[in-house]
Enzyme design. Structure first.
Site, PDB file in Angstrom:
ATOM      1  N   SER A   1     -82.601 -38.434   5.306  1.00  0.00           N
ATOM      2  CA  SER A   1     -83.147 -39.744   5.647  1.00  0.00           C
ATOM      3  C   SER A   1     -82.361 -40.383   6.808  1.00  0.00           C
ATOM      4  O   SER A   1     -82.315 -39.839   7.902  1.00  0.00           O
ATOM      5  CB  SER A   1     -83.143 -40.625   4.394  1.00  0.00           C
TER       6      SER A   1
ATOM      7  N   ASP B   1     -93.946 -37.867   1.681  1.00  0.00           N
ATOM      8  CA  ASP B   1     -92.862 -38.835   1.899  1.00  0.00           C
ATOM      9  C   ASP B   1     -93.465 -40.197   2.251  1.00  0.00           C
ATOM     10  O   ASP B   1     -94.163 -40.339   3.253  1.00  0.00           O
ATOM     11  CB  ASP B   1     -91.961 -38.341   3.043  1.00  0.00           C
TER      12      ASP B   1
ATOM     13  N   HIS C   1     -89.829 -38.473  -0.825  1.00  0.00           N
ATOM     14  CA  HIS C   1     -88.596 -38.745  -0.083  1.00  0.00           C
ATOM     15  C   HIS C   1     -87.396 -38.329  -0.932  1.00  0.00           C
ATOM     16  O   HIS C   1     -86.681 -39.156  -1.509  1.00  0.00           O
ATOM     17  CB  HIS C   1     -88.512 -40.224   0.288  1.00  0.00           C
TER      18      HIS C   1
END
Length: 230
Positions: free
Chosen positions: A106, A160, A192
């Site tokens: 991320s 995601d 995610h």
């Protein structure tokens, strides 16, 4: 066996220690002599969370991150300096740059990309998991020649909802313009998060990079031996 260094950069609001179990997935003998480092980001106010202070490598103006979402490039570049300092120290201790890998999830993945693109040497590789491009296209002219040789592995889940899959895909034309090789791996149904499948592929990807680096090193040493024997 030469030492390998893997620097793992966590996501927004996370910290280093909870990510340490990741290294247990990497069981290959080729990676036994690996030094792992899981640093924790400094506490900073984050715009996308109404200025709330939390572990954050740089400011994030907006989440979910979409194609065209705003970025704070100046704070990204400051964070890159800190990553480069860690890598510089590792190389100064004798680790071959081509055995250095930066990986991140991320926000950590976004920082991984920026750090690899702007490092003045060729590294073993950069692995971006569910990340995004945190730099404007104007940065492409600043990518060092040696950095363009560092390969990128991009892993992204199709489901995601925090960093949209399309935002991950947008990295491909960006990296192509920069002259950087990128292998993009999509993971159907993954949100995610990190899956064991992603980590297992990452392990095999790093192993291939190490073997390639080792072959080059042996070839150069053989060449030097032949040259000096004449």
């Amino acid at each position: 066996m030469a030492r390998t260094f893997i620097l793992w950069l966590h996501g927004l609001g996370d910290s280093g220690p909870p990510n340490e179990p990741i290294k247990k997935v990497f069981k290959s003998s080729e990676l036994k002599n690996t030094r792992w480092l899981f640093p924790t980001a400094p506490y900073n106010p984050v715009s996308c969370n109404n200025g709330r202070v939390m572990p954050s490598w740089f400011d994030v103006p907006e989440l979910p991150f979409r194609v065209g979402s705003p970025i704070d490039e100046s704070s990204v570049l400051e964070a890159v300096k800190n990553v480069h300092a860690i890598v510089d120290q590792e190389i100064a201790q004798g680790t071959n740059p081509e055995n250095v890998f930066i990986c991140g999830l991320s926000q950590g993945g976004a920082l991984t990309l920026a750090s690899v693109l702007l490092y003045p040497k060729t590294l073993g590789g950069g692995a971006v998991l569910s990340g995004w491009v945190p730099l404007s296209s104007s940065i492409i002219s600043r990518v060092p020649k040696e950095a363009k040789k560092t390969p990128i592995l991009w892993s992204h889940g199709t489901d995601d909802e925090l960093v949209l899959f399309e935002a991950g895909q947008a990295a491909l034309p960006f990296l192509e313009e920069a002259g950087v090789t990128c292998e993009f791996k999509s993971y159907p149904g993954l949100g995610h998060s990190i899956s064991n499948k992603e980590l297992q592929y990452l392990e095999s990807w790093i192993k291939r990079r190490l073997q390639s680096s080792s072959s080059t090193f042996l070839h150069l040493n053989c060449f030097k031996s032949i040259f000096h024997s004449r």
